[in-house]
Scaffold this motif. Sequence first.
Motif, PDB file in Angstrom:
ATOM      1  N   VAL A 271       0.906  -1.046   0.044  1.00 38.48           N
ATOM      2  CA  VAL A 271       0.031   0.000  -0.005  1.00 38.48           C
ATOM      3  C   VAL A 271       0.944   1.179   0.019  1.00 38.48           C
ATOM      4  O   VAL A 271       1.593   1.382   0.667  1.00 38.48           O
ATOM      5  N   LYS A 272       0.483   2.105  -0.808  1.00 42.29           N
ATOM      6  CA  LYS A 272       1.316   3.397  -1.008  1.00 42.29           C
ATOM      7  C   LYS A 272       0.652   4.291  -0.181  1.00 42.29           C
ATOM      8  O   LYS A 272      -0.666   4.391  -0.524  1.00 42.29           O
ATOM      9  N   GLY A 273       1.300   5.355   0.440  1.00 46.30           N
ATOM     10  CA  GLY A 273       0.488   6.311   1.217  1.00 46.30           C
ATOM     11  C   GLY A 273       1.139   7.874   0.714  1.00 46.30           C
ATOM     12  O   GLY A 273       1.817   7.909  -0.284  1.00 46.30           O
ATOM     13  N   ILE A 274       0.713   8.791   1.621  1.00 45.26           N
ATOM     14  CA  ILE A 274       1.167   9.888   1.420  1.00 45.26           C
ATOM     15  C   ILE A 274       2.661  10.411   1.935  1.00 45.26           C
ATOM     16  O   ILE A 274       3.210   9.473   2.517  1.00 45.26           O
ATOM     17  N   ASN A 275       3.299  11.274   1.277  1.00 39.54           N
ATOM     18  CA  ASN A 275       4.620  11.610   1.627  1.00 39.54           C
ATOM     19  C   ASN A 275       5.658  10.432   1.607  1.00 39.54           C
ATOM     20  O   ASN A 275       6.586  10.426   2.407  1.00 39.54           O
ATOM     21  N   GLY A 276       5.394   9.715   0.603  1.00 40.90           N
ATOM     22  CA  GLY A 276       6.517   8.640   0.329  1.00 40.90           C
ATOM     23  C   GLY A 276       6.498   7.539   1.066  1.00 40.90           C
ATOM     24  O   GLY A 276       7.365   6.557   0.996  1.00 40.90           O
ATOM     25  N   PHE A 277       5.454   7.438   1.920  1.00 46.84           N
ATOM     26  CA  PHE A 277       5.407   6.270   2.964  1.00 46.84           C
ATOM     27  C   PHE A 277       4.760   5.108   2.203  1.00 46.84           C
ATOM     28  O   PHE A 277       3.868   5.275   1.373  1.00 46.84           O
ATOM     29  N   GLU A 278       5.078   3.942   2.493  1.00 50.72           N
ATOM     30  CA  GLU A 278       4.337   2.721   2.069  1.00 50.72           C
ATOM     31  C   GLU A 278       4.258   1.716   3.196  1.00 50.72           C
ATOM     32  O   GLU A 278       5.118   1.690   4.085  1.00 50.72           O
ATOM     33  N   ALA A 279       3.469   0.652   3.050  1.00 49.27           N
ATOM     34  CA  ALA A 279       3.414  -0.447   4.022  1.00 49.27           C
ATOM     35  C   ALA A 279       3.012  -1.875   3.284  1.00 49.27           C
ATOM     36  O   ALA A 279       2.320  -1.696   2.301  1.00 49.27           O
ATOM     37  N   GLU A 280       3.606  -2.862   3.868  1.00 47.73           N
ATOM     38  CA  GLU A 280       3.263  -4.115   3.123  1.00 47.73           C
ATOM     39  C   GLU A 280       2.567  -4.949   4.196  1.00 47.73           C
ATOM     40  O   GLU A 280       3.043  -5.184   5.277  1.00 47.73           O
ATOM     41  N   PHE A 281       1.379  -5.387   3.651  1.00 49.54           N
ATOM     42  CA  PHE A 281       0.551  -6.427   4.584  1.00 49.54           C
ATOM     43  C   PHE A 281       1.216  -7.706   4.353  1.00 49.54           C
ATOM     44  O   PHE A 281       1.107  -8.306   3.102  1.00 49.54           O
ATOM     45  N   LYS A 282       1.598  -8.521   5.315  1.00 51.16           N
ATOM     46  CA  LYS A 282       2.092 -10.050   5.252  1.00 51.16           C
ATOM     47  C   LYS A 282       1.406 -10.720   6.330  1.00 51.16           C
ATOM     48  O   LYS A 282       1.711 -10.644   7.452  1.00 51.16           O
ATOM     49  N   LYS A 283       0.414 -11.484   5.677  1.00 51.39           N
ATOM     50  CA  LYS A 283      -0.698 -12.374   6.474  1.00 51.39           C
ATOM     51  C   LYS A 283       0.128 -13.435   7.191  1.00 51.39           C
ATOM     52  O   LYS A 283      -0.101 -13.416   8.527  1.00 51.39           O
ATOM     53  N   SER A 284       1.273 -14.046   6.668  1.00 48.71           N
ATOM     54  CA  SER A 284       1.870 -15.026   7.223  1.00 48.71           C
ATOM     55  C   SER A 284       2.828 -14.738   8.525  1.00 48.71           C
ATOM     56  O   SER A 284       2.903 -15.390   9.395  1.00 48.71           O
ATOM     57  N   GLU A 285       3.319 -13.376   8.291  1.00 51.56           N
ATOM     58  CA  GLU A 285       3.874 -12.573   9.589  1.00 51.56           C
ATOM     59  C   GLU A 285       3.060 -12.054  10.508  1.00 51.56           C
ATOM     60  O   GLU A 285       3.570 -11.368  11.452  1.00 51.56           O
ATOM     61  N   THR A 286       1.765 -11.769   9.940  1.00 56.09           N
ATOM     62  CA  THR A 286       0.886 -10.901  10.806  1.00 56.09           C
ATOM     63  C   THR A 286       1.594  -9.339  10.859  1.00 56.09           C
ATOM     64  O   THR A 286       1.462  -8.851  12.213  1.00 56.09           O
ATOM     65  N   SER A 287       2.162  -9.004  10.153  1.00 51.78           N
ATOM     66  CA  SER A 287       2.865  -7.846  10.054  1.00 51.78           C
ATOM     67  C   SER A 287       2.430  -6.666   8.877  1.00 51.78           C
ATOM     68  O   SER A 287       1.706  -6.955   8.298  1.00 51.78           O
ATOM     69  N   PHE A 288       2.482  -5.382   9.394  1.00 47.51           N
ATOM     70  CA  PHE A 288       2.119  -4.335   8.457  1.00 47.51           C
ATOM     71  C   PHE A 288       3.105  -3.176   8.832  1.00 47.51           C
ATOM     72  O   PHE A 288       2.589  -1.980   9.364  1.00 47.51           O
ATOM     73  N   HIS A 289       4.261  -3.402   8.554  1.00 45.99           N
ATOM     74  CA  HIS A 289       5.427  -2.348   8.830  1.00 45.99           C
ATOM     75  C   HIS A 289       5.294  -1.124   7.856  1.00 45.99           C
ATOM     76  O   HIS A 289       5.116  -1.451   6.580  1.00 45.99           O
ATOM     77  N   LEU A 290       5.881   0.083   8.376  1.00 44.98           N
ATOM     78  CA  LEU A 290       5.772   1.124   7.627  1.00 44.98           C
ATOM     79  C   LEU A 290       7.127   1.470   7.168  1.00 44.98           C
ATOM     80  O   LEU A 290       7.906   1.464   8.072  1.00 44.98           O
ATOM     81  N   THR A 291       7.297   1.887   5.921  1.00 46.49           N
ATOM     82  CA  THR A 291       8.756   2.100   5.552  1.00 46.49           C
ATOM     83  C   THR A 291       8.706   3.287   4.500  1.00 46.49           C
ATOM     84  O   THR A 291       7.681   3.940   3.966  1.00 46.49           O
ATOM     85  N   LYS A 292       9.873   4.081   4.566  1.00 48.58           N
ATOM     86  CA  LYS A 292      10.068   4.886   3.474  1.00 48.58           C
ATOM     87  C   LYS A 292      11.737   4.995   3.272  1.00 48.58           C
ATOM     88  O   LYS A 292      12.359   4.783   3.955  1.00 48.58           O
ATOM     89  N   PRO A 293      11.934   5.474   1.932  1.00 49.96           N
ATOM     90  CA  PRO A 293      13.183   4.940   1.516  1.00 49.96           C
ATOM     91  C   PRO A 293      14.326   5.938   2.068  1.00 49.96           C
ATOM     92  O   PRO A 293      15.249   5.459   2.176  1.00 49.96           O
ATOM     93  N   SER A 294      13.689   7.267   2.282  1.00 54.78           N
ATOM     94  CA  SER A 294      14.568   8.206   2.685  1.00 54.78           C
ATOM     95  C   SER A 294      14.002   9.184   3.557  1.00 54.78           C
ATOM     96  O   SER A 294      13.006   9.847   3.051  1.00 54.78           O
ATOM     97  N   ALA A 295      14.661   9.250   4.762  1.00 47.10           N
ATOM     98  CA  ALA A 295      13.756   9.959   5.712  1.00 47.10           C
ATOM     99  C   ALA A 295      13.941  11.529   5.696  1.00 47.10           C
ATOM    100  O   ALA A 295      15.436  12.033   5.193  1.00 47.10           O
ATOM    101  N   HIS A 296      12.879  12.465   5.947  1.00 42.34           N
ATOM    102  CA  HIS A 296      13.313  13.666   5.847  1.00 42.34           C
ATOM    103  C   HIS A 296      12.889  14.319   7.190  1.00 42.34           C
ATOM    104  O   HIS A 296      12.329  13.706   7.982  1.00 42.34           O
ATOM    105  N   MET A 297      13.547  15.294   7.460  1.00 41.00           N
ATOM    106  CA  MET A 297      13.168  16.179   8.760  1.00 41.00           C
ATOM    107  C   MET A 297      11.958  16.383   8.950  1.00 41.00           C
ATOM    108  O   MET A 297      11.477  15.959  10.214  1.00 41.00           O
ATOM    109  N   SER A 298      11.104  16.671   8.137  1.00 46.52           N
ATOM    110  CA  SER A 298       9.607  16.757   8.652  1.00 46.52           C
ATOM    111  C   SER A 298       9.058  15.384   8.698  1.00 46.52           C
ATOM    112  O   SER A 298       7.854  15.548   9.067  1.00 46.52           O
TER     113      SER A 298
END
Lengths: 114, 113
Positions: free
Chosen positions: B57-84
């Motif tokens: 799933v892609k979100g705003i401000n460059g964030f995305e998250a992947e739903f992994k049913k086998s791991e019951t996880s939904f981690h949030l990621t962003k390739p490059s952090a910004h101060m904001s």
Amino acid sequence: NAGVMQNPRHLVRRRGQEARLRCSPMKGHSHVYWYRQLPEEGLKFMVYLQKENIIDESGMPKERFSAEFPKEGPSILRIQQVVRGDSAAYFCASSPGTENSPLHFGNGTRLTVT
Amino acid sequence: AQSVTQLDSHVSVSEGTPVLLRCNYSSSYSPSLFWYVQHPNKGLQLLLKYTSAATLVKGINGFEAEFKKSETSFHLTKPSAHMSDAAEYFCVVIKGGTYKYIFGTGTRLKVLA
């Protein structure tokens, strides 16, 4: 399209006074949730309302706290005889009530009891 | 019963480096999952949502998250952090067909210059 509007943004009350917090949901939303947030803590559910109905108030303290969402006008969270421990940020969120729709939050009311 | 666990209460990254905020959920049914961000003295803003469509799933401000049913996880990621991006992030789960939104305890992201 105006978002969720909460007022006032800041409210100062002396111990024993009443606090009234108002929330106007987004246009078209008929479901309202109230949450409380203490500093450095997450959100605690308080109450869930639909127009003219309290659906779930399991998170509300048994005394002094009440909430309503009348047919006309904003939802009101009322705290009577406030104490210092009531100092917190109170957030309102609304949703259209469709399945799995996200909540939309207001900017909160920060209540300080002196 | 549904629950959600945010594994880190605080995360620090340097500006320009990747961000990973972890969230695990527990649900007996196919859940819907959300990530929200809260900047100081502000309300919560929706970053993205998963509702049983695409698992990435892609979100705003460059964030995305992947739903992994086998791991019951939904981690949030962003390739490059910004101060904001410095803010508090909340993972939220809701059981389909109910009104109960379950919030994680939050992860405070600090971005170092």
